[in-house]
Design a protein around this motif. Structure first.
Motif, PDB file in Angstrom:
ATOM      1  N   GLU A 131       1.353  -1.600  -0.556  1.00 44.35           N
ATOM      2  CA  GLU A 131       0.064  -0.183   0.233  1.00 44.35           C
ATOM      3  C   GLU A 131       0.784   1.525   0.676  1.00 44.35           C
ATOM      4  O   GLU A 131       0.541   2.323  -0.274  1.00 44.35           O
ATOM      5  N   LYS A 138       3.782   3.868  -9.066  1.00 42.29           N
ATOM      6  CA  LYS A 138       2.332   4.380 -10.339  1.00 42.29           C
ATOM      7  C   LYS A 138       2.577   5.907 -10.549  1.00 42.29           C
ATOM      8  O   LYS A 138       2.668   6.487 -11.425  1.00 42.29           O
ATOM      9  N   LYS A 167       1.369 -13.029  -6.135  1.00 40.08           N
ATOM     10  CA  LYS A 167       0.703 -12.015  -5.317  1.00 40.08           C
ATOM     11  C   LYS A 167       0.900 -10.190  -5.960  1.00 40.08           C
ATOM     12  O   LYS A 167       0.373  -9.497  -6.238  1.00 40.08           O
ATOM     13  N   GLU A 170      -0.231  -9.896  -8.750  1.00 42.89           N
ATOM     14  CA  GLU A 170      -1.463  -9.261  -9.449  1.00 42.89           C
ATOM     15  C   GLU A 170      -2.011  -7.664  -8.414  1.00 42.89           C
ATOM     16  O   GLU A 170      -3.165  -7.204  -9.194  1.00 42.89           O
ATOM     17  N   ARG A 171      -1.440  -7.319  -7.393  1.00 44.49           N
ATOM     18  CA  ARG A 171      -1.769  -6.297  -6.831  1.00 44.49           C
ATOM     19  C   ARG A 171      -0.835  -4.732  -7.737  1.00 44.49           C
ATOM     20  O   ARG A 171      -1.574  -3.345  -7.396  1.00 44.49           O
ATOM     21  N   MET A 173      -0.995  -5.346 -10.386  1.00 44.50           N
ATOM     22  CA  MET A 173      -2.247  -4.665 -11.621  1.00 44.50           C
ATOM     23  C   MET A 173      -3.383  -3.948 -11.403  1.00 44.50           C
ATOM     24  O   MET A 173      -3.384  -3.184 -11.811  1.00 44.50           O
ATOM     25  N   ASP A 174      -3.852  -4.130  -9.939  1.00 42.59           N
ATOM     26  CA  ASP A 174      -4.547  -3.575  -9.501  1.00 42.59           C
ATOM     27  C   ASP A 174      -4.954  -2.286  -9.380  1.00 42.59           C
ATOM     28  O   ASP A 174      -5.561  -1.396  -9.839  1.00 42.59           O
ATOM     29  N   TYR A 175      -2.745  -1.607  -9.714  1.00 40.24           N
ATOM     30  CA  TYR A 175      -2.487   0.444  -9.514  1.00 40.24           C
ATOM     31  C   TYR A 175      -2.079   0.255 -10.927  1.00 40.24           C
ATOM     32  O   TYR A 175      -1.901   1.099 -11.181  1.00 40.24           O
TER      33      TYR A 175
END
Length: 321
Positions: A131, A138, A167, A170-171, A173-175
């Motif tokens: 987090e 990004k 993990k 994938e996280r 890619m969420d950003y």
């Protein structure tokens, strides 16, 4: 083909399966180096300057920059010192840099002054780190090293380490961060303590390349930690790990035996077209005293690129001094 682009103000480097192995010079790091730590605390950067110039001359593709000189109030002391170190190194060499810190504030401070497109070293699978670091990557559009450990620590099970890497990808890619900007560190274990550490990392690298399609890195000399004649182990490990799919490593480029192994692996892996870098570097080689090989040619870099454009914490190299 997965390609991770890093850059200085004047030079762009591609990390990729079809590129020469990316050598990330490890020496600008006070971890385990009391003299360097003391100098940096005093504002003396003579060794930093020397290490930056020597590593690039020896063939480093990139330089890792770490300013973690103290565990006392690092959130207060490290950001300013890392910025100062970054600015000095950027003024000396034209290779891309890796911003190496476990302090989020220091990473952000360094990103503000970084020229080009640096690599952030690093994020782990810990929620707090994900987090904190991924939004920065990004925001500044930079790639990041993903270390395969989480809140449970470093697993001895390679399948667990792969799951942590997955993990993180994938996280990310969420950003909105693409897999090509994730460079996974599968965590190389010391072979002297874990007999199948080599086989573990080779198998992990195949999965990371074929399933996650990401580039990879490691603290290379971790493999030889605790053993005599560490450079012999490191030099043997290099072509094997490159053959298994690793595309970069944090290592000491000033060790000729290890750099020779990198260059030879590039030749045999087909990423040194026409053996050009090998010939340029070793065309005037001659035996040195003790049977070692000396190169009297250009200290040409091992990394691929074009003109343009840790044992301190998990994943950092256990340096072979």
């Amino acid at each position: 083909m997965t390609r991770t682009i890093v850059a200085s103000a004047t030079r762009e480097i591609i990390i990729g399966f079809d590129q020469p192995f990316c050598v990330i010079g490890e020496r600008i790091n006070p971890t385990g180096r009391k003299k360097l730590a003391a100098e940096m605390i005093e504002g003396n950067f003579d060794t930093v300057i020397k290490d930056a110039l020597e590593q690039v001359a020896a063939g480093a593709t990139m330089l890792d920059v770490n300013a973690g000189v103290t565990s006392v109030n690092p959130n207060e002391t490290e950001p300013g010192l890392l910025v100062q170190t970054m600015e000095i190194v950027q003024g000396l060499v034209d290779v891309p840099l890796s911003i190496d810190s476990s302090v989020t504030a220091a990473i952000e401070a360094a990103l503000k002054v970084a020229k080009g497109r640096p690599l952030v070293n690093s994020v782990t699978g810990e929620e707090e780190k994900l987090e904190a670091i991924l939004p920065l990557c990004k925001k500044y559009d930079v790639p990041v090293v993903a270390i395969s450990n989480d809140e449970t620590g470093i697993s001895m099970d390679p399948d667990v380490r792969f799951a942590v890497a997955k993990k993180i990808v994938e996280r990310a890619m969420d950003y909105g961060i693409k897999p090509h900007d994730i460079v996974v560190d599968p965590l190389v274990m010391p072979i002297g303590a874990l007999g199948d550490a080599g086989r573990q990392v080779f198998a992990l690298l195949h999965r990371l390349r074929n399933e996650l399609k990401v580039n990879t890195t490691c603290g290379l000399s971790n493999i030889s930690f605790g053993l005599p004649h560490r450079h012999g182990i490191n030099a043997g490990f290099i072509p094997m790990v490159i053959g298994a799919g690793m595309t970069s490593a944090i290592m000491n480029p000033c060790r000729p035996q290890e750099m020779e192994a990198v260059r030879a692996a590039n030749v045999l892996n087909g990423t040194d077209p026409n053996c050009g870098n090998w010939i340029m570097t070793y065309r005037d080689h001659k035996p040195a005293e003790g049977g070692a090989v000396a190169a009297a040619g250009s200290p040409a870099g091992a990394g691929g690129g074009r003109r343009g454009g840790r044992a301190g914490r998990a994943g950092t190299s256990a340096r072979a001094e």
